[in-house]
Write a protein that holds these residues in place. Sequence first.
Motif, mmCIF file in Angstrom:
data_model
loop_
_atom_site.group_PDB
_atom_site.id
_atom_site.type_symbol
_atom_site.label_atom_id
_atom_site.label_comp_id
_atom_site.label_asym_id
_atom_site.label_seq_id
_atom_site.Cartn_x
_atom_site.Cartn_y
_atom_site.Cartn_z
ATOM 1 N N PRO A 9 9.068 -2.043 0.251
ATOM 2 C CA PRO A 9 8.608 -0.851 0.981
ATOM 3 C C PRO A 9 9.641 0.276 1.020
ATOM 4 O O PRO A 9 9.270 1.445 0.925
ATOM 5 N N ALA A 12 9.697 1.824 -2.540
ATOM 6 C CA ALA A 12 8.456 2.574 -2.738
ATOM 7 C C ALA A 12 8.424 3.809 -1.852
ATOM 8 O O ALA A 12 7.939 4.875 -2.262
ATOM 9 N N GLY A 13 8.951 3.679 -0.632
ATOM 10 C CA GLY A 13 8.968 4.824 0.274
ATOM 11 C C GLY A 13 9.868 5.934 -0.234
ATOM 12 O O GLY A 13 9.501 7.117 -0.179
ATOM 13 N N GLY A 16 8.078 7.482 -3.210
ATOM 14 C CA GLY A 16 6.927 8.275 -2.793
ATOM 15 C C GLY A 16 7.311 9.552 -2.088
ATOM 16 O O GLY A 16 6.606 10.564 -2.190
ATOM 17 N N GLY A 390 6.727 8.229 2.056
ATOM 18 C CA GLY A 390 6.353 7.498 0.855
ATOM 19 C C GLY A 390 5.798 6.125 1.163
ATOM 20 O O GLY A 390 4.879 5.643 0.477
ATOM 21 N N LEU A 391 6.310 5.476 2.221
ATOM 22 C CA LEU A 391 5.781 4.185 2.627
ATOM 23 C C LEU A 391 4.343 4.313 3.113
ATOM 24 O O LEU A 391 3.507 3.436 2.860
ATOM 25 N N GLN A 392 4.044 5.420 3.787
ATOM 26 C CA GLN A 392 2.665 5.648 4.210
ATOM 27 C C GLN A 392 1.735 5.786 3.002
ATOM 28 O O GLN A 392 0.607 5.282 3.016
ATOM 29 N N LEU A 394 2.177 4.297 0.155
ATOM 30 C CA LEU A 394 1.995 2.932 -0.336
ATOM 31 C C LEU A 394 0.948 2.191 0.492
ATOM 32 O O LEU A 394 0.097 1.477 -0.066
ATOM 33 N N VAL A 397 -2.489 3.323 -0.512
ATOM 34 C CA VAL A 397 -2.891 2.754 -1.807
ATOM 35 C C VAL A 397 -3.324 1.299 -1.641
ATOM 36 O O VAL A 397 -4.301 0.852 -2.263
ATOM 37 N N LEU A 398 -2.639 0.550 -0.787
ATOM 38 C CA LEU A 398 -2.957 -0.863 -0.574
ATOM 39 C C LEU A 398 -4.081 -1.076 0.430
ATOM 40 O O LEU A 398 -4.474 -2.229 0.675
ATOM 41 N N ASP A 401 -3.300 1.308 5.558
ATOM 42 C CA ASP A 401 -3.013 2.417 6.454
ATOM 43 C C ASP A 401 -3.830 2.275 7.734
ATOM 44 O O ASP A 401 -5.030 1.969 7.703
ATOM 45 N N THR A 410 5.524 -2.460 8.455
ATOM 46 C CA THR A 410 6.434 -1.328 8.596
ATOM 47 C C THR A 410 7.507 -1.616 9.635
ATOM 48 O O THR A 410 8.687 -1.308 9.432
#
Length: 538
Positions: A9, A12-13, A16, A390-392, A394, A397-398, A401, A410
């Motif tokens: 995370p 990726a965050g 992103g 950026g984590l948001q 991700l 996408v998964l 959210d 998180t």
Amino acid sequence: MTIALFLGPVAAGLAGTAWPALTLEPWNALLGQPGLGRGVAVTMVSGVGATLVAFAAATLIAAASGERLVAGHRRLLLPALLAVPHLASAIGTAFLLAPSGWAARLVSPWVTGWQRPPDLASLNDPWGLALGLGLAVREAPFLLLALAAAQAHHSVDHILAVARTAGYGPAEAWLKLVLPVLYPQIRLPLYAVLAFALSVVDMALVLGPSAPPVLAVQVLRWLTDPDPSWHPIGAAGALLQLGLIAGVLACWRTGELVVARLARPWLVAGPTRLVDRLALAVGRAADLVVFGLGMAGIAALVLWSLAGTWRFPAALPQSITLESWRWAAQGLAGPAATTLLVGLAATAIALAAVLACLEHEARAGPRPAGRVLALVYLPLLLPQIGFLFGLQVLLVVLGLDATLPGLVWTHLVFVLPYVVLMLREPYLALDPRYLAAGRSLGRSAEATFWRVRLPLLRRPILIAAAVGFTVSAAQYLPTLFAGAGRLTTLTTEALALAVGGDRRVAAVAALLLALLPLAALAGALAVRSPRLGDRQRG
């Protein structure tokens, strides 16, 4: 798996968040924003200033206390102040320092002559001095705990006794002989405090200036603006925040080397009575200020939560009511349940993962496993605003959210480092002969883990769990981004109420936010680890 659980995370965050700012257009727009330079300056003044004051206060308190660092009033008050989340501490400080706050009421009108709240910038001042003070008062106990933990591994009483025979006073001896040994061990907690102070959002919204605010608050507004055209500017601001922290940490490290070199003549010089007396006096004064302000802020929260009519300049409320608590029983039940559920889930997952990693490290040796596990401290040194956007993305996408699993994941990113920080030292320091005795009785390594190691480490494990729960309960930005406004906790509700202006309900929310971690820590401290020879374990 644990490294992937939190490092994935974070990576990726960061990616992103950085992606929208890869062109020059967002940077040109960022540099053209009014108030950007002032926001950076206020961030530096409040963040670096708060860290310096907190470190100086903790160091001088430790020097004045010597080997009795965690004794007397500090034995009780230190865990209590550490358990209070930053936001609750900020709200209590605001109730104390505001022009109509409790501090002004206590000295009015008999000292000041004020019959009305004065027109003073004692809160939300343009240079963030109130924010710096609030951060320093909140972080000094944390650095005291770090010093106490590092001091426990050295014979400080013996060092000070030998120094006294050479004519050194206790405070000067601690500064010259003990601090240089302890400082490398508290460097990581100190860097974490510095990174946090430079990127804090929830405390800045309560105590900091608003026109312009600190850089992290500006970045938050750009990233959460309903107009998507502001998001690339926010991403560029997040990278600027990341670069600012990296630069300040590099300067701090350079300053360490310079101070170490310049301090050599003083360290080898003979005893100086003036230095000892001055350190003792300032250390005792810092002790009074840090713990006095911390407890006064909590007392202000209690008074406002029970206040009915309380007109300025009365020192105490004219009437007491439970109306705010009755409202909280209904209005805050949902956020309190979410806080409890997410905190328990994140802490349980973190505890299971960390225990597995530490058991692997204990069996495989510290070199391969310990170096990899050191990556877990990365979120402590990165600004949350730098990768949560950026984590948001991700989580969207998964499909996680605004879901409980996404919120728990998180929070887990920030809970894991503190659980490792609290548990790694006692876990690896356990005498291996206990485990050897279990193996000699025919038990497997797994059986000795469950039947010997875990019972002997019950108290450190529970304390680590309580700290993890406290960290989860205090998370504002992770809840804001992962919850997407549909999942709220006591932290998000307390901040909304604090900036809304109703002190009574804000005080209740802040107290509830503080009571959950306090209860967890009190329960953990009340449990003792069993000793070899207990009848129940015969």
